[in-house]
Scaffold this motif. Structure first.
Motif, PDB file in Angstrom:
ATOM      1  N   MET A  48       0.712   6.839   2.531  1.00  0.00           N
ATOM      2  CA  MET A  48       0.851   5.680   1.665  1.00  0.00           C
ATOM      3  C   MET A  48       0.133   4.443   2.201  1.00  0.00           C
ATOM      4  N   ALA A  49       0.101   4.290   3.494  1.00  0.00           N
ATOM      5  CA  ALA A  49      -0.352   3.047   4.114  1.00  0.00           C
ATOM      6  C   ALA A  49      -1.730   2.573   3.648  1.00  0.00           C
ATOM      7  N   PRO A  50      -2.737   3.451   3.491  1.00  0.00           N
ATOM      8  CA  PRO A  50      -4.056   2.965   3.093  1.00  0.00           C
ATOM      9  C   PRO A  50      -4.086   2.268   1.737  1.00  0.00           C
ATOM     10  N   LEU A  51      -3.093   2.537   0.904  1.00  0.00           N
ATOM     11  CA  LEU A  51      -3.061   1.988  -0.447  1.00  0.00           C
ATOM     12  C   LEU A  51      -2.051   0.854  -0.605  1.00  0.00           C
ATOM     13  N   GLU A  52      -1.469   0.386   0.480  1.00  0.00           N
ATOM     14  CA  GLU A  52      -0.358  -0.563   0.363  1.00  0.00           C
ATOM     15  C   GLU A  52      -0.734  -1.810  -0.425  1.00  0.00           C
ATOM     16  N   ALA A  53      -1.853  -2.429  -0.140  1.00  0.00           N
ATOM     17  CA  ALA A  53      -2.217  -3.674  -0.816  1.00  0.00           C
ATOM     18  C   ALA A  53      -2.373  -3.463  -2.320  1.00  0.00           C
ATOM     19  N   GLU A  54      -3.146  -2.421  -2.704  1.00  0.00           N
ATOM     20  CA  GLU A  54      -3.321  -2.149  -4.132  1.00  0.00           C
ATOM     21  C   GLU A  54      -1.993  -1.766  -4.787  1.00  0.00           C
ATOM     22  N   TRP A  55      -1.216  -0.978  -4.056  1.00  0.00           N
ATOM     23  CA  TRP A  55       0.076  -0.497  -4.563  1.00  0.00           C
ATOM     24  C   TRP A  55       0.996  -1.677  -4.876  1.00  0.00           C
ATOM     25  N   ARG A  56       1.132  -2.588  -3.932  1.00  0.00           N
ATOM     26  CA  ARG A  56       2.024  -3.733  -4.139  1.00  0.00           C
ATOM     27  C   ARG A  56       1.525  -4.646  -5.261  1.00  0.00           C
ATOM     28  N   ALA A  57       0.226  -4.679  -5.465  1.00  0.00           N
ATOM     29  CA  ALA A  57      -0.310  -5.473  -6.573  1.00  0.00           C
ATOM     30  C   ALA A  57       0.060  -4.845  -7.920  1.00  0.00           C
ATOM     31  N   LEU A  58      -0.073  -3.535  -8.047  1.00  0.00           N
ATOM     32  CA  LEU A  58       0.236  -2.861  -9.309  1.00  0.00           C
ATOM     33  C   LEU A  58       1.722  -2.902  -9.633  1.00  0.00           C
ATOM     34  N   GLU A  59       2.571  -2.839  -8.630  1.00  0.00           N
ATOM     35  CA  GLU A  59       4.017  -2.797  -8.907  1.00  0.00           C
ATOM     36  C   GLU A  59       4.546  -4.131  -9.418  1.00  0.00           C
ATOM     37  N   GLN A  60       3.730  -5.187  -9.405  1.00  0.00           N
ATOM     38  CA  GLN A  60       4.165  -6.476  -9.946  1.00  0.00           C
ATOM     39  C   GLN A  60       4.309  -6.442 -11.457  1.00  0.00           C
ATOM     40  N   ASP A  61       3.723  -5.466 -12.104  1.00  0.00           N
ATOM     41  CA  ASP A  61       3.889  -5.290 -13.543  1.00  0.00           C
ATOM     42  C   ASP A  61       5.372  -5.102 -13.853  1.00  0.00           C
ATOM     43  N   ASP A  62       5.926  -5.962 -14.701  1.00  0.00           N
ATOM     44  CA  ASP A  62       7.358  -5.922 -14.984  1.00  0.00           C
ATOM     45  C   ASP A  62       7.803  -4.587 -15.575  1.00  0.00           C
ATOM     46  N   LEU A  63       6.909  -3.886 -16.274  1.00  0.00           N
ATOM     47  CA  LEU A  63       7.290  -2.631 -16.921  1.00  0.00           C
ATOM     48  C   LEU A  63       7.063  -1.408 -16.044  1.00  0.00           C
ATOM     49  N   ALA A  64       6.545  -1.610 -14.844  1.00  0.00           N
ATOM     50  CA  ALA A  64       6.411  -0.503 -13.898  1.00  0.00           C
ATOM     51  C   ALA A  64       7.766  -0.207 -13.282  1.00  0.00           C
ATOM     52  N   SER A  65       8.109   1.064 -13.190  1.00  0.00           N
ATOM     53  CA  SER A  65       9.421   1.438 -12.680  1.00  0.00           C
ATOM     54  C   SER A  65       9.615   1.037 -11.222  1.00  0.00           C
ATOM     55  N   LEU A  66      10.809   0.575 -10.928  1.00  0.00           N
ATOM     56  CA  LEU A  66      11.188   0.283  -9.546  1.00  0.00           C
ATOM     57  C   LEU A  66      11.055   1.526  -8.673  1.00  0.00           C
ATOM     58  N   HIS A  67      11.220   2.698  -9.264  1.00  0.00           N
ATOM     59  CA  HIS A  67      11.169   3.938  -8.496  1.00  0.00           C
ATOM     60  C   HIS A  67       9.773   4.280  -7.994  1.00  0.00           C
ATOM     61  N   GLN A  68       8.758   3.592  -8.511  1.00  0.00           N
ATOM     62  CA  GLN A  68       7.419   3.779  -7.986  1.00  0.00           C
ATOM     63  C   GLN A  68       6.973   2.620  -7.096  1.00  0.00           C
ATOM     64  N   SER A  69       7.880   1.709  -6.760  1.00  0.00           N
ATOM     65  CA  SER A  69       7.521   0.598  -5.877  1.00  0.00           C
ATOM     66  C   SER A  69       7.281   1.124  -4.456  1.00  0.00           C
ATOM     67  N   TYR A  70       6.472   0.399  -3.719  1.00  0.00           N
ATOM     68  CA  TYR A  70       6.059   0.845  -2.381  1.00  0.00           C
ATOM     69  C   TYR A  70       7.266   1.016  -1.456  1.00  0.00           C
ATOM     70  N   ASP A  71       8.155   0.042  -1.439  1.00  0.00           N
ATOM     71  CA  ASP A  71       9.298   0.103  -0.526  1.00  0.00           C
ATOM     72  C   ASP A  71      10.253   1.230  -0.887  1.00  0.00           C
ATOM     73  N   TRP A  72      10.489   1.426  -2.188  1.00  0.00           N
ATOM     74  CA  TRP A  72      11.381   2.511  -2.622  1.00  0.00           C
ATOM     75  C   TRP A  72      10.821   3.856  -2.158  1.00  0.00           C
ATOM     76  N   CYS A  73       9.531   4.063  -2.395  1.00  0.00           N
ATOM     77  CA  CYS A  73       8.914   5.336  -2.023  1.00  0.00           C
ATOM     78  C   CYS A  73       8.896   5.530  -0.503  1.00  0.00           C
ATOM     79  N   THR A  74       8.702   4.449   0.240  1.00  0.00           N
ATOM     80  CA  THR A  74       8.695   4.546   1.698  1.00  0.00           C
ATOM     81  C   THR A  74      10.031   5.062   2.232  1.00  0.00           C
ATOM     82  N   ALA A  75      11.117   4.576   1.655  1.00  0.00           N
ATOM     83  CA  ALA A  75      12.451   5.005   2.108  1.00  0.00           C
ATOM     84  C   ALA A  75      12.618   6.510   1.964  1.00  0.00           C
ATOM     85  N   TRP A  76      12.091   7.087   0.894  1.00  0.00           N
ATOM     86  CA  TRP A  76      12.231   8.530   0.672  1.00  0.00           C
ATOM     87  C   TRP A  76      11.258   9.327   1.528  1.00  0.00           C
TER      88      TRP A  76
END
Length: 426
Positions: A48-76
């Motif tokens: 996941m790490a190489p994509l962190e910056a782009e990932w966190r930018a995309l998850e700012q979309d209000d309609l993107a699921s919390l379950h695809q957020s970077y921190d949520w996925c990292t925990a799993w």
């Protein structure tokens, strides 16, 4: 929300310039291919790490699921350590989408699924605003084929579960993929201008009468308090949920999906993930605590997640040893909803699984789909079986008499005559 027919559409991006190939520091861990004539470059990352910056930018979309957020996925991912296959699409050197997938092997078949999908209530993937604003904003057949080709050797099929084809007025870019309706629907309560207006969607008079009845019962026994767990209380409340839910599963004759240590560890990790404001909380523990003759007893627990104006009840439990006549779980939902109504929330989501208490609160029902993309020969056979099983479950759940019979049979096999209402989603 009515189920929509799935149609295959193509995204016309032929006029986009193909991004020049660039070398990443992590090129050794990513396989890359370009979509011929479509301008989309597909890469598969095993971390996941190489994509962190782009990932966190995309998850700012209000309609993107919390379950695809970077921190949520990292925990799993850091708990379960399943191999990853993060699908990254880009055009003109800019990120178009990210599908955070992990590889799960069952019965000899490798499935590429959303990370932590077993405990997610809604999945959307992550898409850039630029991609969403294109003419058709869906994954074309050629792009799907390219994703399948990039995953070849890593997975036998891609299964994206619990995806709404339309979510809060936006068609999913994944809606063009082959789909089968998931057997479990999701239920939501939209928040209107006032709390009273919101209640009118679900019979305000009856709701207020029930609330007064519940509070009168508990006040006669010494009262109660609504608890939002402080940092030093969160883990204790979560452990209490595990104990309460284990009893409920056993009573209903169902397997305990929270029993294994990795799942509990991942959920404990989520408790610490939140921002400084109120716009993001991966997991927040709420409870009803009694006073008076039952001082300190907690008959109801719930865990909420929040991303922007969308709140999801991830799970809840009750203890009927005391005051079952007060319906403590229902009372806790009232208190949570009443509070959140004052905090800018637009949608309270009860999550997937058809249960009576959800229908009593929710005027909105969302149909979700499982999207299945075969990759290997084994994957084609597994996809056929997957569709058959899912359709059978959907048919059973659409027949209340048959579904009730199966749930009662489960309960008897578990040594109890618990009602079907107590059973969880499966």
């Amino acid at each position: 929300m009515q189920a929509q027919k799935v149609q295959t559409q193509k995204l016309d991006v032929a006029g986009m310039a193909v991004a020049a190939a660039t070398h990443r520091d992590t090129a050794s861990t990513a396989s890359a291919r370009s979509v011929a004539g479509a301008g989309i470059r597909v890469e598969i990352f095993d971390s996941m790490a190489p994509l962190e910056a782009e990932w966190r930018a995309l998850e700012q979309d209000d309609l993107a699921s919390l379950h695809q957020s970077y921190d949520w996925c990292t925990a799993w991912t850091e708990t379960f350590r399943h191999p990853l296959a993060i699908v990254h699409g880009s055009f003109n050197g800019r990120t178009a989408f990210i599908l955070p997938l992990e590889i799960i092997r069952t019965q000899g078949v490798r499935r590429a699924e959303f990370i932590g999908t077993r405990h997610s209530n809604i999945n959307t993937g992550l898409f850039s605003a630029e991609y969403l604003e294109t003419a058709d904003n869906v994954l074309s057949a050629s792009q799907q084929a390219e994703i399948a080709q990039a995953l070849r050797g890593k997975a036998d099929l891609m299964v994206l579960r619990n995806v709404p084809l339309d979510w809060r007025g936006r068609e999913s870019p994944l809606a063009s993929m082959p789909a089968v309706e998931n057997q479990n629907h999701a239920f939501q309560l939209p928040f209107l201008g006032t709390f009273e207006a919101t209640l009118k969607q679900v019979n305000a008079k009856r709701r207020r009468k029930k609330f007064k009845h519940q509070t009168r019962i508990l006040n006669e026994k010494g009262g109660y308090e609504y608890v939002i767990a402080a940092p030093d209380q969160r883990d204790t409340l979560l452990d209490l949920f595990f104990r309460q839910k284990a009893v409920r599963f056993e009573t209903a004759g169902l397997p305990d999906v929270f029993h294994d240590a990795p799942t509990q560890t991942a959920l404990h990790r989520l408790l610490a993930l939140r921002d400084d404001g109120q716009s993001y909380a991966a997991l927040e523990m709420h409870a009803l605590r009694l006073k008076g003759e039952h001082e300190g007893h907690i008959p109801a627990v719930a865990a909420l997640s929040r991303k922007s104006d969308h709140v999801i009840c991830q799970f809840a439990s009750i203890d009927e040893a005391l005051v079952p006549e007060a319906s403590p779980g229902e009372l806790l939902f009232w208190l949570m909803i009443e509070r959140l109504h004052r905090e800018g929330v637009a949608l309270f989501d009860f999550g997937i699984g058809d249960q009576g208490y959800k229908r009593s609160w929710c005027p909105m029902e969302t149909t979700q789909h499982d999207l299945i993309l075969p990759i290997s020969r084994i994957g084609h056979m597994a996809a056929f079986a997957q569709r058959g099983v899912t359709r059978a479950k959907t048919a059973i759940k659409a027949n209340p008499r048959l579904y009730g019979f199966i749930q009662r049979l489960r309960a008897r096999q578990g040594g109890s005559d618990a009602s079907a209402e107590e059973a969880e989603k499966d």
